[in-house]
Design a protein around this motif. Structure first.
Motif, PDB file in Angstrom:
ATOM      1  N   GLN A  13      -1.847   5.002  11.790  1.00 50.51           N
ATOM      2  CA  GLN A  13      -1.056   3.793  12.062  1.00 50.51           C
ATOM      3  C   GLN A  13      -1.914   2.728  12.756  1.00 50.51           C
ATOM      4  N   ASN A  14      -3.227   2.818  12.563  1.00 52.28           N
ATOM      5  CA  ASN A  14      -4.184   1.875  13.154  1.00 52.28           C
ATOM      6  C   ASN A  14      -4.146   1.884  14.674  1.00 52.28           C
ATOM      7  N   LYS A  15      -3.874   3.043  15.257  1.00 54.91           N
ATOM      8  CA  LYS A  15      -3.935   3.225  16.697  1.00 54.91           C
ATOM      9  C   LYS A  15      -4.997   4.285  16.994  1.00 54.91           C
ATOM     10  N   THR A  16      -5.179   4.605  18.259  1.00 54.62           N
ATOM     11  CA  THR A  16      -6.173   5.609  18.619  1.00 54.62           C
ATOM     12  C   THR A  16      -5.530   6.985  18.705  1.00 54.62           C
ATOM     13  N   GLY A  17      -6.356   8.016  18.497  1.00 57.79           N
ATOM     14  CA  GLY A  17      -5.883   9.383  18.617  1.00 57.79           C
ATOM     15  C   GLY A  17      -5.228   9.886  17.353  1.00 57.79           C
ATOM     16  N   PRO A  18      -4.811  11.165  17.353  1.00 59.20           N
ATOM     17  CA  PRO A  18      -4.195  11.762  16.161  1.00 59.20           C
ATOM     18  C   PRO A  18      -2.787  11.237  15.916  1.00 59.20           C
ATOM     19  N   SER A  19      -2.418  11.182  14.657  1.00 59.73           N
ATOM     20  CA  SER A  19      -1.033  10.903  14.253  1.00 59.73           C
ATOM     21  C   SER A  19      -0.308  12.237  14.138  1.00 59.73           C
ATOM     22  N   ILE A  20       0.902  12.302  14.681  1.00 60.14           N
ATOM     23  CA  ILE A  20       1.684  13.539  14.665  1.00 60.14           C
ATOM     24  C   ILE A  20       3.048  13.247  14.050  1.00 60.14           C
ATOM     25  N   ALA A  21       3.458  14.082  13.095  1.00 58.57           N
ATOM     26  CA  ALA A  21       4.739  13.875  12.411  1.00 58.57           C
ATOM     27  C   ALA A  21       5.419  15.204  12.159  1.00 58.57           C
ATOM     28  N   THR A  22       6.695  15.130  11.826  1.00 57.33           N
ATOM     29  CA  THR A  22       7.458  16.304  11.423  1.00 57.33           C
ATOM     30  C   THR A  22       8.225  15.977  10.153  1.00 57.33           C
ATOM     31  N   GLU A  23       8.456  16.993   9.329  1.00 56.89           N
ATOM     32  CA  GLU A  23       9.238  16.829   8.097  1.00 56.89           C
ATOM     33  C   GLU A  23      10.171  18.026   7.969  1.00 56.89           C
ATOM     34  N   PHE A  24      11.433  17.766   7.685  1.00 53.73           N
ATOM     35  CA  PHE A  24      12.415  18.842   7.579  1.00 53.73           C
ATOM     36  C   PHE A  24      13.436  18.474   6.513  1.00 53.73           C
ATOM     37  N   GLY A  25      14.046  19.524   5.917  1.00 51.38           N
ATOM     38  CA  GLY A  25      15.025  19.227   4.895  1.00 51.38           C
ATOM     39  C   GLY A  25      15.512  20.454   4.160  1.00 51.38           C
ATOM     40  N   PRO A  37       0.821  -1.210   0.000  1.00 52.27           N
ATOM     41  CA  PRO A  37       0.000   0.000   0.000  1.00 52.27           C
ATOM     42  C   PRO A  37       0.853   1.257   0.000  1.00 52.27           C
ATOM     43  N   ALA A  38       0.448   2.225  -0.813  1.00 50.16           N
ATOM     44  CA  ALA A  38       1.169   3.495  -0.898  1.00 50.16           C
ATOM     45  C   ALA A  38       0.409   4.551  -0.112  1.00 50.16           C
ATOM     46  N   ARG A  39       1.106   5.288   0.745  1.00 46.51           N
ATOM     47  CA  ARG A  39       0.458   6.272   1.592  1.00 46.51           C
ATOM     48  C   ARG A  39       0.874   7.698   1.250  1.00 46.51           C
ATOM     49  N   ALA A  40       1.717   7.877   0.252  1.00 49.64           N
ATOM     50  CA  ALA A  40       2.077   9.236  -0.161  1.00 49.64           C
ATOM     51  C   ALA A  40       0.838   9.910  -0.734  1.00 49.64           C
ATOM     52  N   TYR A  41       0.769  11.255  -0.578  1.00 44.88           N
ATOM     53  CA  TYR A  41      -0.479  11.924  -0.915  1.00 44.88           C
ATOM     54  C   TYR A  41      -0.352  12.889  -2.072  1.00 44.88           C
ATOM     55  N   ARG A  42      -1.056  12.587  -3.125  1.00 47.10           N
ATOM     56  CA  ARG A  42      -1.376  13.479  -4.205  1.00 47.10           C
ATOM     57  C   ARG A  42      -2.862  13.751  -4.093  1.00 47.10           C
ATOM     58  N   PRO A  43      -3.340  14.864  -4.605  1.00 47.65           N
ATOM     59  CA  PRO A  43      -2.668  15.903  -5.386  1.00 47.65           C
ATOM     60  C   PRO A  43      -2.435  17.177  -4.566  1.00 47.65           C
ATOM     61  N   PHE A  44      -2.083  17.045  -3.291  1.00 48.84           N
ATOM     62  CA  PHE A  44      -2.079  18.171  -2.362  1.00 48.84           C
ATOM     63  C   PHE A  44      -0.732  18.884  -2.296  1.00 48.84           C
ATOM     64  N   ASP A  45      -0.749  20.120  -1.772  1.00 50.89           N
ATOM     65  CA  ASP A  45       0.484  20.821  -1.446  1.00 50.89           C
ATOM     66  C   ASP A  45       0.977  20.413  -0.066  1.00 50.89           C
ATOM     67  N   GLY A  46       0.066  20.068   0.834  1.00 52.87           N
ATOM     68  CA  GLY A  46       0.422  19.562   2.150  1.00 52.87           C
ATOM     69  C   GLY A  46       0.631  18.058   2.119  1.00 52.87           C
ATOM     70  N   THR A  47       0.776  17.461   3.298  1.00 51.22           N
ATOM     71  CA  THR A  47       1.019  16.026   3.370  1.00 51.22           C
ATOM     72  C   THR A  47       0.310  15.448   4.577  1.00 51.22           C
ATOM     73  N   ASP A  48       0.537  14.163   4.863  1.00 50.13           N
ATOM     74  CA  ASP A  48      -0.100  13.463   5.962  1.00 50.13           C
ATOM     75  C   ASP A  48       0.945  13.025   6.985  1.00 50.13           C
ATOM     76  N   ALA A  49       0.466  12.614   8.159  1.00 50.57           N
ATOM     77  CA  ALA A  49       1.363  12.217   9.244  1.00 50.57           C
ATOM     78  C   ALA A  49       1.627  10.715   9.198  1.00 50.57           C
ATOM     79  N   ALA A  50       2.096  10.238   8.051  1.00 49.91           N
ATOM     80  CA  ALA A  50       2.432   8.827   7.877  1.00 49.91           C
ATOM     81  C   ALA A  50       3.683   8.730   7.024  1.00 49.91           C
ATOM     82  N   VAL A  51       4.389   7.605   7.127  1.00 52.88           N
ATOM     83  CA  VAL A  51       5.598   7.388   6.344  1.00 52.88           C
ATOM     84  C   VAL A  51       5.490   6.046   5.627  1.00 52.88           C
ATOM     85  N   ALA A  52       6.333   5.864   4.627  1.00 56.04           N
ATOM     86  CA  ALA A  52       6.386   4.594   3.905  1.00 56.04           C
ATOM     87  C   ALA A  52       6.892   3.492   4.834  1.00 56.04           C
ATOM     88  N   ALA A  53       6.414   2.277   4.609  1.00 58.21           N
ATOM     89  CA  ALA A  53       6.878   1.137   5.392  1.00 58.21           C
ATOM     90  C   ALA A  53       8.372   0.920   5.168  1.00 58.21           C
TER      91      ALA A  53
END
Length: 271
Positions: free
Chosen positions: A121-133, A31-47
């Motif tokens: 991530q199939n858990k309860t509550g919000p997913s929280i992530a950070t991205e930097f580069g 399963p692919a979790r990368a998000y198109r067609p948005f300018d923002g993203t989601d709080a998930a990463v590739a396996a």
């Protein structure tokens, strides 16, 4: 040259192998979790060990400067661990009206980390992530190197999903920049789900943008999705209109490792 030339046979074999691999990427993927067609993203990463690719073969953007072809636009995500991924992105832009040379823009290299596993991530509550580069220079002009840091919060319910993005950056032109946005998706169980995004961006001393996007995501299967969207924005009070269409797919790199190992282990037969 003779049709029986070994060089031609090897070229044909390589072409056939490449075709098989290309078809395999679409037929056998995680399963692919990368998000198109948005300018923002989601709080998930590739396996871990998985490559995810977001591809826009062609898009159209029109603003006060004219019409521009965005082709292609690509984001490549690779799962480093269970909660880290590496991201590379960039796009080619070709002015159509007036005509102009093609340039590589919006290139960058990032790391994304899930700080708090949650509903994505199939858990309860919000997913929280950070991205930097690092924001890489454009291929034309005098742009330099920039940097960005973003926070992402995602929450999924039965009726839909919301992703909130907040980002601060030093742009390639050495301006401060802030971005805040929200993505809203329909139920994740729907084969075709409606999506929308709104964001505000301020590149200090240069331009302000208010943007809205609506579209659809068609999930062919868990490993392959197509998307289409239209975006309307105001940048310094000038209208910007864009059409986006593309696909998202993923595959484990172990697929290639397994084929390489099998090839090395196979006996070399005489010709």
């Amino acid at each position: 040259m003779s049709a029986k030339c070994p060089c031609l046979r090897r070229s044909a074999q390589h072409l056939a192998l490449g075709s098989i691999l290309t078809l395999s990427l679409l037929a056998w993927c995680n399963p692919a979790r990368a998000y198109r067609p948005f300018d923002g993203t989601d709080a998930a990463v590739a396996a871990k060990g998985e490559m995810e690719i977001e591809l826009q073969p062609a898009g159209r953007l029109r603003d006060e400067r004219g019409t521009t072809l965005i082709a292609p636009a690509t984001v490549i995500n690779y799962g480093l661990t269970e909660d880290w991924e590496a991201v590379l992105e960039g796009q080619a832009q070709t002015p159509l009206s007036p005509m102009g040379p093609t340039s590589l823009t919006a290139a960058g290299a990032f790391l994304k980390h899930v700080l708090v596993p949650g509903s994505l991530q199939n858990k309860t509550g919000p997913s929280i992530a950070t991205e930097f580069g690092v924001l890489l220079p454009d291929s034309t002009g005098s742009s330099g190197v920039g940097a960005s840091l973003a926070a992402i919060i995602s929450q999924r319910w039965d009726w839909g999903t919301i992703h909130l993005n907040a980002e601060t950056a030093l742009t390639r032109d050495q301006h401060g920049d802030v971005f805040v946005g929200a993505i809203l998706e329909g139920p994740s169980t729907w084969t075709v789900r409606p999506v929308a995004e709104v964001f505000y961006e301020n590149e200090f001393g240069k331009e302000q943008t208010i943007s809205g996007l609506v579209g659809l995501i068609y999930r062919v299967r868990d490993n392959l999705s197509f998307d289409v969207a239209i975006r309307h924005a105001l940048t310094n009070a000038h209208p910007v209109n864009e059409i986006r269409a593309g696909l998202t797919f993923g595959f484990p790199l172990s697929f290639f490792e397994g084929h390489a190992t099998q090839r090395e282990a196979s006996p070399i037969l005489p010709r």
